[in-house]
Design a protein around this motif. Structure first.
Motif, PDB file in Angstrom:
ATOM      1  N   VAL A  72       0.841  -1.202   0.000  1.00 30.27           N
ATOM      2  CA  VAL A  72       0.000   0.000   0.000  1.00 30.27           C
ATOM      3  C   VAL A  72       0.879   1.257   0.000  1.00 30.27           C
ATOM      4  O   VAL A  72       0.627   2.214  -0.728  1.00 30.27           O
ATOM      5  CB  VAL A  72      -0.927   0.014   1.235  1.00 30.27           C
ATOM      6  N   ALA A  73       1.942   1.216   0.805  1.00 35.75           N
ATOM      7  CA  ALA A  73       2.853   2.362   0.883  1.00 35.75           C
ATOM      8  C   ALA A  73       3.623   2.516  -0.420  1.00 35.75           C
ATOM      9  O   ALA A  73       3.818   3.633  -0.908  1.00 35.75           O
ATOM     10  CB  ALA A  73       3.819   2.173   2.052  1.00 35.75           C
ATOM     11  N   THR A 124       1.352   4.139  -2.969  1.00 35.09           N
ATOM     12  CA  THR A 124       1.131   5.556  -2.667  1.00 35.09           C
ATOM     13  C   THR A 124       2.363   6.371  -3.019  1.00 35.09           C
ATOM     14  O   THR A 124       2.283   7.433  -3.615  1.00 35.09           O
ATOM     15  CB  THR A 124       0.821   5.733  -1.171  1.00 35.09           C
ATOM     16  N   PHE A 125       3.528   5.832  -2.653  1.00 38.63           N
ATOM     17  CA  PHE A 125       4.736   6.608  -2.868  1.00 38.63           C
ATOM     18  C   PHE A 125       5.116   6.722  -4.337  1.00 38.63           C
ATOM     19  O   PHE A 125       5.663   7.732  -4.765  1.00 38.63           O
ATOM     20  CB  PHE A 125       5.899   6.045  -2.051  1.00 38.63           C
ATOM     21  N   ARG A 130       2.996   6.985  -6.645  1.00 35.65           N
ATOM     22  CA  ARG A 130       2.141   8.033  -7.176  1.00 35.65           C
ATOM     23  C   ARG A 130       2.858   9.379  -7.045  1.00 35.65           C
ATOM     24  O   ARG A 130       2.766  10.244  -7.904  1.00 35.65           O
ATOM     25  CB  ARG A 130       0.846   8.072  -6.372  1.00 35.65           C
ATOM     26  N   PHE A 131       3.582   9.496  -5.947  1.00 37.77           N
ATOM     27  CA  PHE A 131       4.359  10.696  -5.668  1.00 37.77           C
ATOM     28  C   PHE A 131       5.536  10.814  -6.642  1.00 37.77           C
ATOM     29  O   PHE A 131       5.790  11.876  -7.210  1.00 37.77           O
ATOM     30  CB  PHE A 131       4.821  10.606  -4.211  1.00 37.77           C
ATOM     31  N   ILE A 132       6.238   9.692  -6.841  1.00 39.37           N
ATOM     32  CA  ILE A 132       7.398   9.714  -7.731  1.00 39.37           C
ATOM     33  C   ILE A 132       6.979   9.974  -9.189  1.00 39.37           C
ATOM     34  O   ILE A 132       7.665  10.648  -9.939  1.00 39.37           O
ATOM     35  CB  ILE A 132       8.190   8.389  -7.594  1.00 39.37           C
ATOM     36  N   LEU A 141      -2.039   3.289   6.800  1.00 41.69           N
ATOM     37  CA  LEU A 141      -1.402   3.890   5.635  1.00 41.69           C
ATOM     38  C   LEU A 141      -2.407   4.109   4.519  1.00 41.69           C
ATOM     39  O   LEU A 141      -2.408   5.133   3.841  1.00 41.69           O
ATOM     40  CB  LEU A 141      -0.276   2.983   5.129  1.00 41.69           C
ATOM     41  N   TRP A 153       2.030  13.599   2.613  1.00 40.54           N
ATOM     42  CA  TRP A 153       3.265  12.876   2.292  1.00 40.54           C
ATOM     43  C   TRP A 153       4.175  12.674   3.492  1.00 40.54           C
ATOM     44  O   TRP A 153       4.841  11.643   3.605  1.00 40.54           O
ATOM     45  CB  TRP A 153       4.026  13.611   1.182  1.00 40.54           C
ATOM     46  N   ILE A 162       2.873   9.656   5.399  1.00 39.21           N
ATOM     47  CA  ILE A 162       3.157   8.392   4.708  1.00 39.21           C
ATOM     48  C   ILE A 162       4.633   8.028   4.841  1.00 39.21           C
ATOM     49  O   ILE A 162       4.986   6.893   5.167  1.00 39.21           O
ATOM     50  CB  ILE A 162       2.809   8.501   3.213  1.00 39.21           C
ATOM     51  N   THR A 167       5.847   4.795   6.902  1.00 45.89           N
ATOM     52  CA  THR A 167       6.451   3.734   6.087  1.00 45.89           C
ATOM     53  C   THR A 167       7.856   3.415   6.579  1.00 45.89           C
ATOM     54  O   THR A 167       8.240   2.247   6.673  1.00 45.89           O
ATOM     55  CB  THR A 167       6.506   4.165   4.617  1.00 45.89           C
TER      56      THR A 167
END
Lengths: 309, 275
Positions: free
Chosen positions: A134-135, A138-139, A141-143, B225, B237, B240, B244
């Motif tokens: 899940v993380a 999500t991350f 999506r950020f990158i 999360l 952000w 998260i 994480t």
């Protein structure tokens, strides 16, 4: 199936079960109990429900509709075949890339026993696998973000046009697939290292003395001994890749349009957002049939190879 | 030849670091302020701050509960799963009861279905019996989910232990319990550890099942999360990244400490020594 795991030098004699019936029962009872309560009963429940129309939101009791859910899916309701085809592309392309990269890098890491900090390097390499999916989703999506994402900043720096990777219907599927490959190539590296470990050292030395070229050493010696574990790795990856869900939900939720909608994503939506329990059950039964077919083919190939080898 | 060796090792380290780069980016982000995270171009050099971690404990009061839930759910369920799987794998390996192959295949079918398909009937069952939001019910389900892989790994390892050990133990008057736990069990320790770690990491990161059959009392960190990301209007952000990063520490330590068991484990018992 169990024949796969029978790689021992001394297989135990057959049918000792009859003389130890009580003991066998006691040993198997806990697993069987778990299995009946949490698998058999739920699966029968699922099967029964798949012949009903049942929505949790309507408050109506389940209504028997025969094969209607199955027929509707077969006729392509909710673009079932399209999603299935997309999932097969995802699995086929993804597992191929992961296997090739994994075997390649695994071979590269093979001779590294004396490398300083090998354990740490392998831990870093395996880290993407243990990151919460899940993380990860999500991350990434950020990158991938078109405005401030790291990847687009790199493109900008190289003087290339910026791309909305997850928003553009032409790139979204491949962007998601790339993350899946990044996450799971380490698993194939792990399986390759395990496979290489199962090759007897004496045969490798013999091959070296005979000055076999690398290609021949790979096919004749390494694959001969390591193929069982490699195939098992491919099988596990295929099964898991077919089920991909937690990575996609935070990244695209199946969009844009339906570009990243794999079967697990659609089933999740039907079951736990729309609460169409009857329809979802039929959907799940179809997926179970597909998974059983895929696994059976793999096991067939594995056994065939073993018999010949 | 030593320069070639160094070059080779540098190359391997470069591959490992390249693969780790996105994870490193997450970890770096956890020490950035909100402005630094969103800066363009991305900042590699910045003043690190621990504020995000402080916020985690202060703002989100359920954080400690969720973290404890993650630990309790994963450890308990996997311990149960590995224990019962060992017994079953022993029976399959030593006595080959009728239908062993079929049962082993059936067990694997649990792992073949996509998550929503597995949890759908369980969800209806738990809702009907009022088992939702219960630690015991969730632990039992996770245990069931960890059983197939454990049985498979352990059967492979047990097949590699000669049955002469069992026979010698029995002939010398040892009870079955003695043979199983004192004679055979110590010899499949790598398999036990591998099964334990692999399943532990899976349950540790599991989100969907927790979301569907869990509740307020049983939420784990992946749930937080997935749900907590959208607080503060847009994506949060800093939240998260910090969460994480903390959550990544235990599994990374586990794969560092038990690396050789993971490698041996994935040979499914076909290799006795070190890989």
């Amino acid at each position: 199936m169990a024949a796969l795991a029978d790689t021992a030098a001394l297989p135990p004699p057959r049918r000792r079960a009859d003389s130890h019936r009580g003991l066998v029962f006691v040993l198997l009872a806990p697993v069987l109990a778990f299995f009946v309560v949490f698998n058999t009963i739920p699966l029968l429940w699922l099967l029964g429900l798949s012949f009903h129309s049942f929505s949790l939101t309507s408050g109506q009791p389940p209504e028997f509709v025969g094969f209607r859910n199955y027929v509707q899916l077969w006729m392509g309701r909710n673009n079932f075949w399209g999603d299935l085809q997309r999932t097969f592309t995802f699995v086929g392309v993804g597992v191929t890339i992961q296997t090739l990269l994994g075997v390649g890098l695994g071979l590269l890491f093979w001779g590294s026993r004396t490398m300083p900090g090998r354990r740490l390097a392998l831990t870093l390499l395996f880290a993407p696998m243990v990151l919460t999916p899940v993380a990860t989703g999500t991350f990434f999506r950020f990158i991938y973000d078109p405005n401030f994402g790291a990847l687009n900043q790199i493109l900008l720096g190289l003087g290339l046009p910026m791309v909305d990777f997850l928003g553009n219907p032409r790139t979204a599927f491949w962007a998601v697939l790339a993350v899946d490959c990044w996450m799971w190539t380490p698993f194939m590296i792990l399986m390759t290292l395990a496979a290489l470990g199962s090759v007897p050292r004496a045969e490798l030395e013999a091959a070296e003395i005979d000055r076999l070229p690398f290609r021949k050493r790979f096919t004749l010696v390494i694959l001969h001994h390591g193929k069982f574990i490699l195939m098992l790795g491919i099988l596990l990856r295929t099964i898991d890749s077919f089920k991909t869900l937690d990575l996609i939900i935070p990244m695209t939720k199946g969009g844009p349009g339906q570009q990243t909608r794999l079967v697990a994503v659609e089933l999740n939506k039907q079951a736990f957002e729309s609460f169409n329990m009857g329809f979802s059950s039929a959907y799940a039964v179809y997926l179970l049939l597909v998974s059983i077919a895929m696994t059976s083919i793999f096991i067939f190939v594995l056994n065939l190879r073993r018999r010949r080898g | 030849m030593s320069w070639r060796r160094s070059l080779y090792h540098t190359l391997l380290w470069a591959v490992a670091l390249l693969w780790f780069a996105p994870v490193a980016w997450i970890i770096l982000s956890a020490f950035k302020t909100r402005e630094d995270i969103l800066a363009t171009p991305p900042k590699l050099i910045f003043t690190p701050t621990l504020q995000n971690f402080v916020d985690l404990f202060n703002r989100n009061t359920s954080f400690t509960t969720q973290f404890l839930n993650s630990i309790v759910l994963s450890v308990t369920s996997v311990v149960i799963a590995v224990a019962v799987s060992f017994l079953a794998a022993y029976a399959f390996s030593r006595f080959k009861p009728r239908g062993t192959n079929f049962l082993m295949f059936l067990l694997l079918s649990v792992r073949m279905l996509p998550g929503p398909a597995v949890i759908l009937p369980i969800f209806l069952m738990y809702a009907a019996f009022g088992w939702k939001d219960s630690h015991v019910a969730l632990v039992l389900f996770y245990a069931m989910f960890s059983i197939p892989f454990s049985v498979w790994i352990l059967k492979g390892f047990l097949d590699g232990v000669s049955i002469r050990y069992d026979e010698t133990g029995r002939v010398n008057g040892g009870s079955w319990a003695h043979v199983i736990f004192r004679v055979v069990l110590p010899q499949v320790k790598p398999g036990l550890i591998a099964a334990f770690i692999f399943n532990l990491i899976f349950v540790w990161n599991e989100f969907l099942f927790n979301f569907v059959i869990g509740g307020v009392r049983t939420q784990n960190i992946p749930y937080a999360l997935a749900v907590g990301t959208y607080s503060d209007g847009g994506l949060n952000w800093t939240f998260i990244a910090a969460l994480t990063t903390i959550y990544l520490v235990p599994p990374v330590l586990a794969i560092y400490a038990f690396q050789k068991y993971l490698l041996v484990g994935m040979t499914f018992g076909t290799v006795r020594g070190e890989v």
